[in-house]
Design a protein around this motif. Sequence first.
Motif, mmCIF file in Angstrom:
data_model
loop_
_atom_site.group_PDB
_atom_site.id
_atom_site.type_symbol
_atom_site.label_atom_id
_atom_site.label_comp_id
_atom_site.label_asym_id
_atom_site.label_seq_id
_atom_site.Cartn_x
_atom_site.Cartn_y
_atom_site.Cartn_z
ATOM 1 N N UNK A 167 0.835 -1.202 0.000
ATOM 2 C CA UNK A 167 0.000 0.000 0.000
ATOM 3 C C UNK A 167 0.871 1.254 0.000
ATOM 4 N N UNK A 168 1.952 1.232 0.770
ATOM 5 C CA UNK A 168 2.878 2.353 0.772
ATOM 6 C C UNK A 168 3.502 2.529 -0.602
ATOM 7 N N UNK A 169 3.906 1.430 -1.219
ATOM 8 C CA UNK A 169 4.468 1.499 -2.558
ATOM 9 C C UNK A 169 3.472 2.042 -3.562
ATOM 10 N N UNK A 170 2.206 1.650 -3.423
ATOM 11 C CA UNK A 170 1.166 2.157 -4.315
ATOM 12 C C UNK A 170 1.013 3.661 -4.176
ATOM 13 N N UNK A 171 0.959 4.135 -2.935
ATOM 14 C CA UNK A 171 0.760 5.568 -2.695
ATOM 15 C C UNK A 171 1.928 6.385 -3.239
ATOM 16 N N UNK A 172 3.137 5.999 -2.875
ATOM 17 C CA UNK A 172 4.300 6.772 -3.301
ATOM 18 C C UNK A 172 4.622 6.555 -4.778
ATOM 19 N N UNK A 173 4.409 5.343 -5.278
ATOM 20 C CA UNK A 173 4.673 5.089 -6.688
ATOM 21 C C UNK A 173 3.768 5.901 -7.592
ATOM 22 N N UNK A 174 2.476 5.946 -7.258
ATOM 23 C CA UNK A 174 1.529 6.714 -8.070
ATOM 24 C C UNK A 174 1.845 8.202 -8.021
ATOM 25 N N UNK A 175 2.145 8.701 -6.824
ATOM 26 C CA UNK A 175 2.460 10.126 -6.695
ATOM 27 C C UNK A 175 3.772 10.464 -7.412
ATOM 28 N N UNK A 176 4.756 9.572 -7.316
ATOM 29 C CA UNK A 176 6.035 9.808 -7.995
ATOM 30 C C UNK A 176 5.873 9.786 -9.511
ATOM 31 N N UNK A 177 5.058 8.874 -10.028
ATOM 32 C CA UNK A 177 4.800 8.847 -11.465
ATOM 33 C C UNK A 177 4.106 10.120 -11.916
ATOM 34 N N UNK A 178 3.153 10.584 -11.114
ATOM 35 C CA UNK A 178 2.464 11.828 -11.452
ATOM 36 C C UNK A 178 3.446 12.990 -11.505
ATOM 37 N N UNK A 179 4.353 13.060 -10.525
ATOM 38 C CA UNK A 179 5.349 14.136 -10.513
ATOM 39 C C UNK A 179 6.299 14.012 -11.692
ATOM 40 N N UNK A 180 6.642 12.777 -12.066
ATOM 41 C CA UNK A 180 7.584 12.564 -13.158
ATOM 42 C C UNK A 180 7.038 13.064 -14.484
ATOM 43 N N UNK A 181 5.738 13.006 -14.667
ATOM 44 C CA UNK A 181 5.168 13.475 -15.931
ATOM 45 C C UNK A 181 5.355 14.977 -16.124
ATOM 46 N N UNK A 182 5.674 15.696 -15.044
ATOM 47 C CA UNK A 182 5.923 17.134 -15.146
ATOM 48 C C UNK A 182 7.417 17.448 -15.308
ATOM 49 N N UNK A 183 8.261 16.430 -15.159
ATOM 50 C CA UNK A 183 9.702 16.643 -15.262
ATOM 51 C C UNK A 183 10.116 16.787 -16.725
ATOM 52 N N UNK A 184 11.069 17.697 -16.979
ATOM 53 C CA UNK A 184 11.555 17.921 -18.341
ATOM 54 C C UNK A 184 13.008 17.487 -18.521
ATOM 55 N N UNK A 185 13.811 17.561 -17.462
ATOM 56 C CA UNK A 185 15.213 17.158 -17.532
ATOM 57 C C UNK A 185 15.546 16.305 -16.322
ATOM 58 N N UNK A 186 16.710 15.652 -16.392
ATOM 59 C CA UNK A 186 17.147 14.825 -15.276
ATOM 60 C C UNK A 186 17.400 15.667 -14.031
ATOM 61 N N UNK A 187 17.807 16.906 -14.215
ATOM 62 C CA UNK A 187 18.091 17.767 -13.067
ATOM 63 C C UNK A 187 16.843 18.054 -12.230
ATOM 64 N N UNK A 188 15.683 17.927 -12.842
ATOM 65 C CA UNK A 188 14.446 18.179 -12.103
ATOM 66 C C UNK A 188 14.243 17.182 -10.963
ATOM 67 N N UNK A 189 14.893 16.032 -11.055
ATOM 68 C CA UNK A 189 14.707 15.013 -10.016
ATOM 69 C C UNK A 189 15.394 15.396 -8.714
ATOM 70 N N UNK A 190 16.246 16.410 -8.755
ATOM 71 C CA UNK A 190 16.821 16.904 -7.500
ATOM 72 C C UNK A 190 15.725 17.381 -6.548
ATOM 73 N N UNK A 191 14.634 17.883 -7.116
ATOM 74 C CA UNK A 191 13.518 18.338 -6.282
ATOM 75 C C UNK A 191 12.882 17.173 -5.526
#
Length: 272
Positions: A167-191
């Motif tokens: 369940x923890x993996x589901x919550x964080x995985x879904x939220x992380x995927x959602x955030x990743x769709x807004x990323x444009x470069x690798x440097x954005x992952x520092x956030x």
Amino acid sequence: MSGLPAAVLGRVAPQLAFGSRRAGRLIERNIYVYRRSWIIIFSGFFEPIFYLLGIGIGLGRLVGDVAGPGGAPISYTLFVAPALLASAAMNGAILEATFNFFFKLRWQKTFDAILSTPMAVADVAIGELGWALIRGGLYAIAFTIVIVPFGLVTTPLALLAIPAALLIGFAFGALAMAATTFMRTWQDFDLIQMIILPLFLFSGTFFPLETYPEPLRILVQLTPLYHGVDLIRSLIVGVLSPVLLVHVAYLTVMGLIGLVVVSRRLDKLLRT
């Protein structure tokens, strides 16, 4: 707010029902890809074990007992181990849902090719999230097996820590995927790393909640990892309370909202 979980579930449930088989094909693809590079996944097993040996057991000899769920004193090792299990599930899902997902989305253009088949955008979202759950679940299962010889599993309720970790993996995985769709470069992952590290350190992982000042204590209780840590810690120690239902609801809604955002964002990115 009361209608939000129902609205989100109403949007996601049909996708889960009708797209699960096609999404499973995407999981099969990931397994096929990783069959020659399994060491990448296997390497993630060691980090929580090192923390357990160095802090939970090493530092735990100096700390002694601390207040556990329900207020009963428990060893510091038993206090830390469930938190590391929750963190392992979080990290495993996030690693797959960020860097690897971004590579397939922005660089390899894997999903563009997949959409030329009968698979839909929702299948991609569910399949990738399912694979992230598998990775996080493997970390959780491996860590649970490791802590058994240390005598840290003393109640049958500890078996529920595995689905709780999923369940923890589901919550964080879904939220992380959602955030990743807004990323444009690798440097954005520092956030993302700037968020993950404080969560790992200050979500009740290594310090009892009572040690925080009152304003900070309230902030900690609002963080998603705290809900996961307290949920798994209570199950492993064997303390049940109505608060656990709050933790489950919090993480479930968080995951469902993330899944909806991923589906909408992928539809926008891959259809234009």
